[in-house]
Motif scaffolding. Structure first.
Motif, short mmCIF file in Angstrom:
data_model
loop_
_atom_site.label_atom_id
_atom_site.label_comp_id
_atom_site.label_asym_id
_atom_site.label_seq_id
_atom_site.Cartn_x
_atom_site.Cartn_y
_atom_site.Cartn_z
N ALA A 179 0.82 -1.20 0.00
CA ALA A 179 0.00 0.00 0.00
C ALA A 179 0.86 1.26 0.00
CB ALA A 179 -0.93 -0.01 1.22
N LEU A 180 2.02 1.17 0.62
CA LEU A 180 2.95 2.30 0.66
C LEU A 180 3.68 2.49 -0.66
CD1 LEU A 180 4.60 4.47 2.26
CD2 LEU A 180 6.14 2.60 2.94
N LYS A 181 3.99 1.40 -1.35
CA LYS A 181 4.88 1.45 -2.51
C LYS A 181 4.16 1.46 -3.85
CE LYS A 181 8.74 1.00 -2.93
NZ LYS A 181 9.74 2.03 -3.28
N THR A 182 2.85 1.28 -3.88
CA THR A 182 2.13 1.22 -5.15
C THR A 182 1.09 2.32 -5.23
OG1 THR A 182 0.52 -0.37 -4.26
CG2 THR A 182 2.47 -1.28 -5.33
N ALA A 188 -5.21 0.19 -3.37
CA ALA A 188 -6.50 0.09 -2.67
C ALA A 188 -6.75 -1.33 -2.17
CB ALA A 188 -7.62 0.54 -3.60
N ARG A 189 -6.47 -2.31 -3.02
CA ARG A 189 -6.68 -3.71 -2.60
C ARG A 189 -5.73 -4.10 -1.47
NH1 ARG A 189 -7.20 -4.60 -8.34
NH2 ARG A 189 -5.09 -5.46 -8.45
N ALA A 190 -4.48 -3.64 -1.56
CA ALA A 190 -3.52 -3.95 -0.50
C ALA A 190 -3.94 -3.34 0.82
CB ALA A 190 -2.13 -3.44 -0.90
N ARG A 191 -4.49 -2.14 0.78
CA ARG A 191 -4.93 -1.48 2.01
C ARG A 191 -6.07 -2.27 2.66
NH1 ARG A 191 -7.32 4.22 1.04
NH2 ARG A 191 -5.27 4.51 0.11
N ARG A 192 -7.05 -2.67 1.86
CA ARG A 192 -8.18 -3.42 2.41
C ARG A 192 -7.73 -4.78 2.96
NH1 ARG A 192 -10.73 -1.42 -2.36
NH2 ARG A 192 -10.38 -3.43 -3.38
N GLY A 237 -5.09 0.93 12.04
CA GLY A 237 -5.96 2.10 11.98
C GLY A 237 -5.46 3.13 10.99
N LEU A 238 -4.17 3.39 10.99
CA LEU A 238 -3.60 4.35 10.04
C LEU A 238 -3.68 3.84 8.61
CD1 LEU A 238 -0.51 5.41 12.16
CD2 LEU A 238 -2.41 6.90 11.47
N LEU A 239 -3.52 2.53 8.43
CA LEU A 239 -3.66 1.96 7.09
C LEU A 239 -5.07 2.14 6.57
CD1 LEU A 239 -2.42 0.22 4.80
CD2 LEU A 239 -3.21 -1.80 6.04
N PHE A 240 -6.05 1.92 7.42
CA PHE A 240 -7.45 2.08 7.03
C PHE A 240 -7.75 3.51 6.61
CE2 PHE A 240 -11.91 2.96 8.09
CZ PHE A 240 -12.54 1.96 7.33
N SER A 241 -7.08 4.46 7.26
CA SER A 241 -7.32 5.87 6.94
C SER A 241 -6.45 6.37 5.78
CB SER A 241 -7.07 6.74 8.18
OG SER A 241 -5.71 6.65 8.59
N GLY A 242 -5.62 5.50 5.23
CA GLY A 242 -4.83 5.87 4.07
C GLY A 242 -3.48 6.48 4.36
N ARG A 243 -3.03 6.42 5.59
CA ARG A 243 -1.72 6.98 5.96
C ARG A 243 -0.70 5.84 6.00
NH1 ARG A 243 -2.72 10.98 10.97
NH2 ARG A 243 -0.61 11.66 10.34
N GLU A 244 -0.31 5.38 4.80
CA GLU A 244 0.50 4.17 4.70
C GLU A 244 1.90 4.33 5.27
OE1 GLU A 244 -0.99 5.54 2.02
OE2 GLU A 244 -2.31 4.05 1.07
N GLY A 245 2.49 5.51 5.16
CA GLY A 245 3.84 5.70 5.67
C GLY A 245 3.92 5.49 7.17
N TRP A 246 3.03 6.14 7.91
CA TRP A 246 2.98 5.94 9.35
C TRP A 246 2.60 4.51 9.70
CZ3 TRP A 246 4.94 9.03 12.90
CH2 TRP A 246 5.14 10.37 12.59
#
Length: 329
Positions: A179-182, A188-192, A237-246
């Motif tokens: 999710a961070l690198k693509t 989107a699929r990686a995040r879910r 939680g941060l991944l769900f909100s789209g903050r992949e770096g953190w």
């Protein structure tokens, strides 16, 4: 010096599991997230520049154990010979697959090597957890520090739970990395998927860490384990909100803290005996001579910063996101 090198080996294993952990995750998720050949190439390219460098941590950890604690190394590899052999075969097959999958313009050729990448990622991700859980639980070592148990003794419930923890944890760690690198649909699929797998990994990890603390934890190790669990939940939680770096930073921190807590539970033993505590290997009776440890310390002081700088530079150079538009067709 013995304690210093025990800590150094812990640091090496932390580096290996944090960095190679997301490599394994990406490899295992290859058939799950990728919808076509181009997306598979995107996923592989995210780890292409770094996967072999990440394995250096394993080689260094093994070499340091052999040199600093030869008794530990000998007893450990004797007892866990088959799991370690399977891990080695899987890692070799995985490395060959990365190098050879693109040598022919054949869908079948690439599909076969992709299966090898999945296999070569799945097996170590599972067996590292099984192996380390057995180290923590203890092995049937006799007075001469030789393993007298059987293969099936290694497949106890605690060890199998440990294998499931590393398997799911690395899968979630890999999804967060993707999710961070693509960008685009893969992101989107990686995040879910990372959130879903991460929730399973969190439950299993909490059960495993609690079991481990019950076996021999201290208030300090309980605190470190709790921090690892909180960091991983925060990462989800941060991944769900789209903050992949953190999210990736906290996921890496959670893996590192978990490894530290397990080794802290183990210390001062390095390989407990379930037959008699007097037969256990410790940092003292398993260590090499003081002269050997001193020479190793000077070598580490000189060369470790060079390795760290080079690997940091590699990650910086290949830091940007990639997508299907970056793959030539």
């Amino acid at each position: 010096m013995e304690t210093i090198w025990f800590v150094a080996i812990v640091v090496l294993w932390v580096g290996y599991f944090v960095l190679e952990g997301f490599d394994f995750g990406v490899g295992m998720l290859l058939p799950v997230l990728a919808r076509n050949g181009v997306e598979r190439r995107v996923m592989i390219n995210t780890i292409g520049p770094v996967w072999d460098g990440n394995e250096v941590w394993l080689i260094t950890a093994g070499g340091a154990t052999f040199a600093a604690f030869p008794e530990w190394y000998a007893s450990l590899f004797s007892a866990l010979y088959l799991p370690f052999f399977l891990i080695l075969v899987a890692l070799i097959l995985r490395g060959v697959a990365f190098e050879y999958r693109g040598t022919r313009e054949s869908a079948r050729w690439r599909a076969n090597w992709d299966r090898a990448i999945v296999f070569g990622s799945f097996v170590p991700a599972l067996l590292w957890g099984v192996g380390f859980a057995n180290i923590l639980r203890g092995l049937e070592l006799d007075a001469s520090h030789e393993y007298v148990g059987g293969f099936w003794d290694l497949l106890n419930p605690y060890a199998l739970l440990g294998g499931l923890v590393t398997l799911t944890l690395f899968a979630a760690h890999g999804a967060i990395f993707l999710a961070l690198k693509t960008r685009g649909d893969i992101r989107a699929r990686a995040r879910r998927l990372g959130v879903r797998v991460g929730m399973v990994a969190a439950v299993l990890a909490v059960c495993f860490l609690a079991w481990t603390q019950f076996m021999g934890g201290t208030p300090l190790t309980v605190l470190v384990s709790a921090l690892a669990a909180l960091a991983f939940v925060a990462a989800l939680g941060l991944l769900f909100s789209g903050r992949e770096g953190w999210a990736f930073g906290l996921s890496a921190g959670a893996v590192g803290l978990a490894v530290i807590s397990l080794f802290a539970v183990l210390y001062p033993d390095v390989l407990p005996s379930t037959i008699d505590p007097a037969y256990s290997l410790t940092v003292e009776n398993a260590a090499a001579s003081a002269k050997t440890l001193t020479i190793m310390t000077w070598v580490a002081v000189i060369f470790l910063p060079v390795v760290l700088l080079y690997q940091s530079w590699t990650y910086w150079v290949f830091r940007r996101r990639i997508g299907v538009q970056d793959i030539p067709t």
